[in-house]
Design an enzyme around this catalytic site. Sequence first.
Site, PDB file in Angstrom:
ATOM      1  N   THR A 151       0.860  -1.189   0.000  1.00  0.00           N
ATOM      2  CA  THR A 151       0.000   0.000   0.000  1.00  0.00           C
ATOM      3  C   THR A 151       0.892   1.233   0.000  1.00  0.00           C
ATOM      4  O   THR A 151       1.896   1.271   0.712  1.00  0.00           O
ATOM      5  CB  THR A 151      -0.946   0.082   1.226  1.00  0.00           C
ATOM      6  OG1 THR A 151      -1.421   1.430   1.331  1.00  0.00           O
ATOM      7  CG2 THR A 151      -0.300  -0.269   2.535  1.00  0.00           C
ATOM      8  N   ILE A 152       0.513   2.225  -0.794  1.00  0.00           N
ATOM      9  CA  ILE A 152       1.288   3.460  -0.759  1.00  0.00           C
ATOM     10  C   ILE A 152       1.018   4.202   0.550  1.00  0.00           C
ATOM     11  O   ILE A 152       1.801   5.043   0.959  1.00  0.00           O
ATOM     12  CB  ILE A 152       0.998   4.390  -1.963  1.00  0.00           C
ATOM     13  CG1 ILE A 152      -0.458   4.862  -1.975  1.00  0.00           C
ATOM     14  CG2 ILE A 152       1.372   3.744  -3.273  1.00  0.00           C
ATOM     15  CD1 ILE A 152      -0.670   6.090  -2.844  1.00  0.00           C
ATOM     16  N   ASP A 153      -0.123   3.879   1.203  1.00  0.00           N
ATOM     17  CA  ASP A 153      -0.503   4.612   2.416  1.00  0.00           C
ATOM     18  C   ASP A 153       0.374   4.272   3.629  1.00  0.00           C
ATOM     19  O   ASP A 153       0.376   5.008   4.613  1.00  0.00           O
ATOM     20  CB  ASP A 153      -1.966   4.306   2.780  1.00  0.00           C
ATOM     21  CG  ASP A 153      -2.959   4.923   1.806  1.00  0.00           C
ATOM     22  OD1 ASP A 153      -2.510   5.533   0.817  1.00  0.00           O
ATOM     23  OD2 ASP A 153      -4.173   4.788   2.026  1.00  0.00           O
TER      24      ASP A 153
ATOM     25  N   ARG B 218       0.892  33.267  -3.242  1.00  0.00           N
ATOM     26  CA  ARG B 218      -0.353  32.528  -3.006  1.00  0.00           C
ATOM     27  C   ARG B 218      -0.237  31.503  -1.880  1.00  0.00           C
ATOM     28  O   ARG B 218       0.863  31.135  -1.464  1.00  0.00           O
ATOM     29  CB  ARG B 218      -0.720  31.751  -4.281  1.00  0.00           C
ATOM     30  CG  ARG B 218      -1.431  32.613  -5.296  1.00  0.00           C
ATOM     31  CD  ARG B 218      -1.658  31.845  -6.571  1.00  0.00           C
ATOM     32  NE  ARG B 218      -2.434  32.647  -7.494  1.00  0.00           N
ATOM     33  CZ  ARG B 218      -2.484  32.446  -8.798  1.00  0.00           C
ATOM     34  NH1 ARG B 218      -1.790  31.463  -9.348  1.00  0.00           N
ATOM     35  NH2 ARG B 218      -3.211  33.212  -9.564  1.00  0.00           N
TER      36      ARG B 218
ATOM     37  N   GLY C 214      -3.990   9.067   1.348  1.00  0.00           N
ATOM     38  CA  GLY C 214      -3.893   8.733   2.758  1.00  0.00           C
ATOM     39  C   GLY C 214      -5.296   8.774   3.335  1.00  0.00           C
ATOM     40  O   GLY C 214      -5.764   9.818   3.759  1.00  0.00           O
ATOM     41  N   ARG C 215      -5.959   7.627   3.273  1.00  0.00           N
ATOM     42  CA  ARG C 215      -7.364   7.571   3.715  1.00  0.00           C
ATOM     43  C   ARG C 215      -7.475   7.769   5.225  1.00  0.00           C
ATOM     44  O   ARG C 215      -8.250   8.565   5.693  1.00  0.00           O
ATOM     45  CB  ARG C 215      -7.958   6.194   3.378  1.00  0.00           C
ATOM     46  CG  ARG C 215      -8.008   5.882   1.924  1.00  0.00           C
ATOM     47  CD  ARG C 215      -8.637   4.512   1.707  1.00  0.00           C
ATOM     48  NE  ARG C 215     -10.067   4.564   1.977  1.00  0.00           N
ATOM     49  CZ  ARG C 215     -10.962   5.036   1.115  1.00  0.00           C
ATOM     50  NH1 ARG C 215     -10.570   5.474  -0.051  1.00  0.00           N
ATOM     51  NH2 ARG C 215     -12.245   5.041   1.408  1.00  0.00           N
TER      52      ARG C 215
ATOM     53  N   GLU D 104      -5.960  13.209   2.004  1.00  0.00           N
ATOM     54  CA  GLU D 104      -7.358  13.139   1.530  1.00  0.00           C
ATOM     55  C   GLU D 104      -8.364  12.798   2.632  1.00  0.00           C
ATOM     56  O   GLU D 104      -9.524  13.198   2.570  1.00  0.00           O
ATOM     57  CB  GLU D 104      -7.469  12.101   0.406  1.00  0.00           C
ATOM     58  CG  GLU D 104      -7.071  10.700   0.859  1.00  0.00           C
ATOM     59  CD  GLU D 104      -7.118   9.631  -0.217  1.00  0.00           C
ATOM     60  OE1 GLU D 104      -7.547   9.926  -1.335  1.00  0.00           O
ATOM     61  OE2 GLU D 104      -6.695   8.499   0.086  1.00  0.00           O
TER      62      GLU D 104
ATOM     63  N   ARG E  72       0.397   6.872  -7.461  1.00  0.00           N
ATOM     64  CA  ARG E  72       0.471   5.400  -7.510  1.00  0.00           C
ATOM     65  C   ARG E  72       1.104   4.897  -8.785  1.00  0.00           C
ATOM     66  O   ARG E  72       1.256   3.687  -8.967  1.00  0.00           O
ATOM     67  CB  ARG E  72      -0.945   4.818  -7.389  1.00  0.00           C
ATOM     68  CG  ARG E  72      -1.451   4.861  -5.995  1.00  0.00           C
ATOM     69  CD  ARG E  72      -2.497   3.861  -5.643  1.00  0.00           C
ATOM     70  NE  ARG E  72      -3.329   3.311  -6.663  1.00  0.00           N
ATOM     71  CZ  ARG E  72      -4.640   3.115  -6.526  1.00  0.00           C
ATOM     72  NH1 ARG E  72      -5.240   3.474  -5.416  1.00  0.00           N
ATOM     73  NH2 ARG E  72      -5.327   2.547  -7.462  1.00  0.00           N
TER      74      ARG E  72
HETATM   75  O1  F6P Z   1      -5.343   2.640  -0.231  1.00  0.00           O
HETATM   76  C1  F6P Z   1      -4.576   3.167  -1.231  1.00  0.00           C
HETATM   77  C2  F6P Z   1      -5.267   4.289  -1.919  1.00  0.00           C
HETATM   78  O2  F6P Z   1      -4.366   4.795  -2.859  1.00  0.00           O
HETATM   79  C3  F6P Z   1      -5.838   5.369  -1.010  1.00  0.00           C
HETATM   80  O3  F6P Z   1      -4.893   6.259  -0.557  1.00  0.00           O
HETATM   81  C4  F6P Z   1      -6.915   5.957  -1.876  1.00  0.00           C
HETATM   82  O4  F6P Z   1      -7.933   6.567  -1.129  1.00  0.00           O
HETATM   83  C5  F6P Z   1      -7.435   4.777  -2.589  1.00  0.00           C
HETATM   84  O5  F6P Z   1      -6.405   3.835  -2.651  1.00  0.00           O
HETATM   85  C6  F6P Z   1      -7.951   5.095  -3.967  1.00  0.00           C
HETATM   86  O6  F6P Z   1      -8.547   3.969  -4.501  1.00  0.00           O
HETATM   87  P1  F6P Z   1      -9.128   3.854  -5.977  1.00  0.00           P
HETATM   88  O7  F6P Z   1      -7.974   3.539  -6.879  1.00  0.00           O
HETATM   89  O8  F6P Z   1     -10.097   2.763  -5.878  1.00  0.00           O
HETATM   90  O9  F6P Z   1      -9.727   5.184  -6.326  1.00  0.00           O
END
Ligand code: F6P
Length: 367
Positions: A144-146, A181, A189-190, A241, A294
């Site tokens: 996971t990138i998160d 600005r 980052g959910r 996010e 990603r």
């Molecule tokens: O969980 C990894 C992630 O990249 C989150 O950071 C992001 O909210 C989500 O996946 C986005 O998912 P999708 O590709 O389904 O829009």
Amino acid sequence: MEEQKKKVLVLTGGGDCPGLNAVIRGIAKRARKEKTWEAYGSIEAFNGVLNEPQQIIKLTQRKTAGIHVKGGTILKTTNKANPLKFPEIQKDGSVKEIDRSNELVTKIKKLGFDAVINIGGDGSQKISKVLFDQGLNIIGVPKTIDNDLSATDMTFGFQTAVQIATDSFDKLVTTAESHHRVMIMEVMGRDAGWIAIHTAIAGGAEICIIPEIPYDIEKLVKRIDARYKLGKGFVNIVIAEGAKAKDGTIVSRSGEKGSEHVRLGGVAFQLSQQLKDAGCKAEIRETVLGHIQRGGTPTAFDRVLATLFGVKAMELVIHGEFGKMVALKNNNISYVSLEEATRESNFVNKDSFLVKAAKGLGISFGD
Ligand code: F6P
């Protein structure tokens, strides 16, 4: 007579992530070296097995040569095919979730696979655990990138995402400076602010907003005003996010049919409006990085970590150590049980040195 080879099935599930191909190549190369094993890939997570006709490819030298430098996954992926809650679209357009795990385990065994390596995040490893309990010889590889899995010190893909976000941030700094600005950059980052905080420190942000620390809009306006009063006249903000204001809610887009999660995105615009409403006079612009984070080539660090995970996963298969997930622990490639793998998430701790150091640098979290 040539000995019958054992077969391992590899798949990638959930969102893609730079380094997936490096894991696949690591597994395939280690399997080839063993001579008694052959690696195969299921296309689009478990769909390659569940769908008719099935889509399974042999991971030959030709198929995997040089793929470690490429983003994405040669095996394709989806976050809409959880075999435990498989979404079946009904005639009236509604979605019914059905449990296909039994059918899946039976099919994998019938196809003659001796083991499975499931490369995926939190959700995928929870599926691995259920399938293991149903008698499937399975190994997990975290992705996971998160970077929000607690059982591994780091996930591959995270560093690449931070690099992409930092490169973008650097570009926004020069335009912020030129126009006096406030620039708001929204990163992924959910639930965890790892990408945001690393980018804020690497880029030199004035403000960093993460899901773990709800923000107070008045404090942010004060921080911005103070900066403009110093005569510097520009501010760069990084926001994850999944961030929310104190007493606020996360900003989500409408859910998609069959998707495992609601789509996030757009909190940068909400913050921009809140700043204006709270009296911020500066001109504000918003940038949502989205899936750029990603994509593309994994950094050298992520290629190495992903490759080592692949090799380790294959070695666990060779030694018959199933029900495990490979992990980075104290600079060592090791493993944990699938149960431990999915027990806890990895959040940014507001009392950690990372947050304290960021504050020490003058970065405001709006708390
Ligand atoms: O969980 C990894 C992630 O990249 C989150 O950071 C992001 O909210 C989500 O996946 C986005 O998912 P999708 O590709 O389904 O829009």
